[in-house]
Design an enzyme around this catalytic site. Sequence first.
Site, PDB file in Angstrom:
ATOM      1  N   ALA A  31       0.511  -1.180  -0.495  1.00 62.63           N
ATOM      2  CA  ALA A  31       0.260  -0.607   0.524  1.00 62.63           C
ATOM      3  C   ALA A  31       0.638   1.081  -0.137  1.00 62.63           C
ATOM      4  O   ALA A  31       0.736   2.423   0.180  1.00 62.63           O
ATOM      5  CB  ALA A  31      -0.842   0.164   1.476  1.00 62.63           C
ATOM      6  N   ARG A  44     -21.757  -8.774  18.055  1.00 65.20           N
ATOM      7  CA  ARG A  44     -21.960 -10.100  19.889  1.00 65.20           C
ATOM      8  C   ARG A  44     -20.796  -9.105  20.024  1.00 65.20           C
ATOM      9  O   ARG A  44     -20.105  -8.290  19.785  1.00 65.20           O
ATOM     10  CB  ARG A  44     -21.146 -10.807  18.545  1.00 65.20           C
ATOM     11  CG  ARG A  44     -22.334 -11.447  18.146  1.00 65.20           C
ATOM     12  CD  ARG A  44     -22.040 -12.428  17.490  1.00 65.20           C
ATOM     13  NE  ARG A  44     -20.993 -12.316  15.775  1.00 65.20           N
ATOM     14  CZ  ARG A  44     -20.789 -13.094  14.896  1.00 65.20           C
ATOM     15  NH1 ARG A  44     -20.712 -14.383  15.243  1.00 65.20           N
ATOM     16  NH2 ARG A  44     -20.068 -12.006  14.373  1.00 65.20           N
ATOM     17  N   LYS A 200     -22.380 -18.546  -7.580  1.00 65.06           N
ATOM     18  CA  LYS A 200     -20.996 -18.003  -8.716  1.00 65.06           C
ATOM     19  C   LYS A 200     -20.805 -18.164  -9.098  1.00 65.06           C
ATOM     20  O   LYS A 200     -19.590 -17.603 -10.193  1.00 65.06           O
ATOM     21  CB  LYS A 200     -20.166 -19.070  -7.209  1.00 65.06           C
ATOM     22  CG  LYS A 200     -19.436 -18.755  -5.225  1.00 65.06           C
ATOM     23  CD  LYS A 200     -19.017 -20.151  -4.920  1.00 65.06           C
ATOM     24  CE  LYS A 200     -18.511 -19.800  -3.753  1.00 65.06           C
ATOM     25  NZ  LYS A 200     -18.107 -20.830  -2.973  1.00 65.06           N
TER      26      LYS A 200
HETATM   27  N1  HSE Z   1     -19.607 -22.417   1.744  1.00 64.90           N
HETATM   28  C1  HSE Z   1     -18.853 -21.603   0.729  1.00 64.90           C
HETATM   29  C2  HSE Z   1     -18.082 -23.194   0.378  1.00 64.90           C
HETATM   30  C3  HSE Z   1     -17.961 -21.086   1.239  1.00 64.90           C
HETATM   31  O1  HSE Z   1     -18.353 -24.460   0.650  1.00 64.90           O
HETATM   32  O2  HSE Z   1     -17.566 -22.816  -0.730  1.00 64.90           O
HETATM   33  C4  HSE Z   1     -16.845 -20.387   0.356  1.00 64.90           C
HETATM   34  O3  HSE Z   1     -18.020 -19.898  -0.644  1.00 64.90           O
END
Ligand code: HSE
Length: 377
Positions: A31, A44, A200
């Site tokens: 940086a 929390r 994804k």
């Molecule tokens: N729950 C997701 C996995 C975490 O098991 O790939 C990562 O995106």
Amino acid sequence: MVKVAIMGHGTVGSGVYEVFAMNAEKIARVAEQPVEVKYVLDLRDFSHLPYADKFVSDFSIIENDPEVTVVAEVMGGTGAAYEFTKRCLNAGKSVCTSNKELVATHGEELLAIAKEKNVNYLFEASVGGGIPVIRPMMQCLAANEIREIRGILNGTTNYILSEMIHKGVSFEDALKQAQANGYAEKDPTADIEGHDACRKICILSDLAFGDKFDPNAVSCEGISKITLTDVEEAGKLGYVIKLIGRAVRCEDGTAYAYVAPHLIPKNHPLAAVEDVFNAIMIDGNATGDVMFYGKGAGKLATASAVVADMLDAIAHAEKRRPVEWGDGSKNLLRPIDTLESVWYSRKPGKPAVITGPMTTERAMRDCKDAAALMRVL
Ligand code: HSE
């Protein structure tokens, strides 16, 4: 000195803090100045931690602090995370996230706000955890038309399948282990039923094809129906079973996108991807297949990608990274019915067979009495 904030102190959020602490010198070198985590937002009680003084429970403290220029959103979900991200961007702060649900659902809107405010909204950690794939796809593969993406995109399900294939461990025991390791989502249904992988493949498709692929419209099947019988039958035929997110571009620019368990030939590179590891094969029309491999989930691997994005946002404080996609109005998603595949089919009490190629529609019709029906990659 740059001041940053972390919103969320769960698995990834605590990992982001840890990476900043563990690699402070290296981060300052990259940086070209020290980077200080000024706030950690979480409701929390973390008063036992040595950095307890960093914790705030009121988001507006971060929003209204002009010293904070880059924020990590590692809260997850599309509730408060969505609102706080919009407010950070509108306040002129760059946001870096691992929140695939938010990017897949509202990415186009958040990127438009970032563009208007001349800040960055970066999400390398949202696909493949610690694996560099978003930035290589946007930059290194920018000269390609993407023909196909095939990926093992969920660490939890890959871990469960690996335990079933190699150790004969039951689905339930393997899931418990994945949860204990911090791989699984809060509600592991999102992993097991393929929703996480679906988000994804939608993000990768948005980037590859330039318009929104809606996770609610993309066909999605998880691994909950996979039995040890199918794992064994597939093995006898020379295959392993993997949960695959796939996008295939057609000549007219439309694309199939879906998530489903597939049989993969044992000598295929994706067949060797075990445990929590993810791998993404991207077929560019100039490069051919390139493959990205690494830890797809877990605290420090995912945090590494978030912190790298924060460093990129710091480096691009004046000139934002151009990234955007459309609102879905191009309707690029093709109905899955017409996609042709080779199929694995098993009728009750009979050995499994490989058939096809045939369309999804025909396979569903011809094999409706099958105990198991899966695509072969
Ligand atoms: N729950 C997701 C996995 C975490 O098991 O790939 C990562 O995106």
